[in-house]
Design a protein around this motif. Structure first.
Motif, PDB file in Angstrom:
ATOM      1  N   SER A 275       0.828  -1.218   0.000  1.00 46.65           N
ATOM      2  CA  SER A 275       0.000   0.000   0.000  1.00 46.65           C
ATOM      3  C   SER A 275       0.857   1.260   0.000  1.00 46.65           C
ATOM      4  CB  SER A 275      -0.943  -0.004   1.203  1.00 46.65           C
ATOM      5  OG  SER A 275      -1.822  -1.107   1.102  1.00 46.65           O
TER       6      SER A 275
ATOM      7  N   THR B 174      -4.737  -3.908   4.537  1.00 46.62           N
ATOM      8  CA  THR B 174      -5.596  -3.764   3.361  1.00 46.62           C
ATOM      9  C   THR B 174      -6.495  -4.983   3.246  1.00 46.62           C
ATOM     10  OG1 THR B 174      -3.817  -2.602   2.257  1.00 46.62           O
ATOM     11  CG2 THR B 174      -5.625  -3.368   0.858  1.00 46.62           C
TER      12      THR B 174
ATOM     13  N   ASP C 229      -4.035  -2.156  -5.688  1.00 44.62           N
ATOM     14  CA  ASP C 229      -3.329  -2.742  -4.533  1.00 44.62           C
ATOM     15  C   ASP C 229      -4.337  -3.626  -3.804  1.00 44.62           C
ATOM     16  OD1 ASP C 229      -1.823  -3.010  -2.052  1.00 44.62           O
ATOM     17  OD2 ASP C 229      -2.912  -1.254  -1.286  1.00 44.62           O
TER      18      ASP C 229
HETATM   19 MG   LIG Z   1      -1.840  -2.855   2.251  1.00 44.73          MG
END
Ligand SMILES: [Mg+2]
Ligand SMILES: Nc1nc2c(ncn2[C@@H]2O[C@H](COP(=O)(O)OP(=O)(O)OP(=O)(O)O)[C@@H](O)[C@H]2O)c(=O)[nH]1
Length: 396
Positions: A14, A34, A77
């Motif tokens: 990220s 994430t 991502d």
């Molecule tokens: Mg991440």
């Protein structure tokens, strides 16, 4: 063009994403920060043609900085992969489906080996990062395996009844993960499978998945070099010996992010991917210290590596080149905008292909084209070159 960022948890995916896109996303020093994918626009540098022509341009997309035009690329991502993700470990591998349309991947690894395979911090030097590449490739293979297997029963039933080529049927489905009929044909040839075979065991499906998955090219971002330059260099050398065909680039996503943020605040001037950092405003002590460390990284590795990683993938591995289509000899589109667009096209793209890309009508009515840098008339079969400025002449 969509590029996916993959890797195990907590390696800086990220941070890498944020450094490329400047989209504020959650970053933290723990695994599985994430969960939902982050989507944004990053940029690759191409030589800006207007300077040599003494023209002033206002690109329709992207921006100009230094000698370059920054051309947009979609970036995604996702969550981190752990060994056994295909069996449901960690967050599983379902989230990879968001990357089905990705043309290539940036595989981020923790080059100083400070995190184990689950992404848990264990202190630098305590994990061999070459292991990441191994298990990540395997998990990507299993992802392809699942997609093929999920669809194969249906495909076989249909193909068998109608005595159709299994390759053709598979190609319809796998276009969804950006795999072409040609690539499937190659894989069948390599495995010596007849296209009228309607019986597949799991082992064969996995072999097929493995070969097809290799068509999704990736570069390796050896991230966090700032933590220990010597350790990073050693580990990179080791990986290069183990994976001589892979592109591996030393990176510090954190350094790139700091530079971009300071540039945005007007405190420094920094062109992504370049060596120079020009101090313009007042830096506080923490910022001064960070710049000092970043300068050391750049001294050692030429850049923070982030911009180069994306460009190596797009230009060297995926074989894209920039071209500039225009409508008039004065380098404008039909509305008078000068060099408004930069298209990224695959090497081997012809003038006619480009015309079709711009507009179907332009392709249909193609008469000839003019390459404006060298002032030459070219035909429909002309293969475009890096930096070409192409005026398409049509019958309407
Ligand atoms: Mg991440
Ligand atoms: N020293 C250093 N730390 C970094 C670098 N890149 C990321 N980090 C740190 O590594 C930790 C994890 O970063 P993230 O970007 O959240 O990692 P991730 O891979 O997205 O993690 P998950 O979303 O949990 O899979 C954070 O503490 C970051 O500040 C780098 O280049 N150098």
């Amino acid at each position: 063009m969509l590029i996916g960022i993959v890797g195990k948890p907590n390696v800086g995916k990220s941070t890498f994403f944020k450094a490329l896109t400047m989209i504020p996303v959650e970053i933290d020093n723990r695994p599985f920060v994430t969960i939902k994918p982050n989507y944004g626009i990053g940029y690759v540098r191409v030589k800006e043609p207007s300077f040599e022509l003494n023209l002033k341009v206002n690109p329709r997309t992207g921006y100009i900085k230094g000698k370059y035009r920054f051309v947009p690329i979609e970036i995604m991502d996702v969550a981190g992969l752990v060994p056994g993700a295909h069996e449901g470990k960690g967050l599983g591998n379902k989230f990879l489906d968001d990357l089905r349309q990705a043309e290539g991947f940036i595989m981020v690894i923790d080059i100083v080996g400070a995190t184990n395979e689950e992404g848990i911090y264990i202190g630098k030097g305590n994990y061999d990062p070459i292991n990441d590449i191994k298990f990540l490739e395997e998990e990507l293979d299993w992802w392809f395996f699942r997609i093929i297997k999920e669809n194969l029963d249906k495909i076989i039933r249909k193909a068998k009844n109608e005595r159709k080529s299994i390759i053709k049927e598979l190609a319809n489905v796998l276009s969804g993960i950006n795999i072409s009929e040609e690539e499937i044909r190659e894989a069948f040839k390599e495995l010596k499978i007849d296209e009228y075979t309607y019986d597949f065991d799991e082992k064969t499906i996995f072999e097929l998945a493995k070969i097809l998955r290799k068509n999704k090219k990736f570069v390796i971002a050896a991230n966090r070099v700032d933590i220990d330059i010597d350790l990073a260099k050693n580990n990179i050398e080791k990986i290069k010996r183990g994976y001589p065909d892979k592109i591996i680039i030393p990176t510090s996503a954190q350094a790139e992010l700091i530079l971009k943020e300071l540039d945005k605040q007007g405190k420094i001037e920094y062109i992504p991917g370049e060596k120079d950092i020009i101090i313009k405003g007042n830096l506080n002590d923490k910022e001064k210290k960070a710049i000092e460390i970043i300068k050391m990284i750049i001294e050692e590795f030429d850049s923070t590596g982030v911009q180069i990683t994306l460009e190596k993938l797009v230009f060297d591995l995926l074989n894209y080149i920039p071209v500039f289509p225009v409508a008039t000899e004065k380098y404008t589109d039909t509305e008078g905008n000068i060099l408004p667009d930069c298209y990224l096209v695959k090497k081997g793209t012809t003038a006619l292909d480009l015309a079709y890309k711009i507009h179907t009508e332009l392709g249909k009515n193609f008469v000839k084209a003019r390459e404006l840098r060298f002032k030459k008339i070219v035909g429909k079969d002309y293969i475009l070159e890096n930096g070409d400025i192409i005026q398409i002449i049509s019958s309407h």
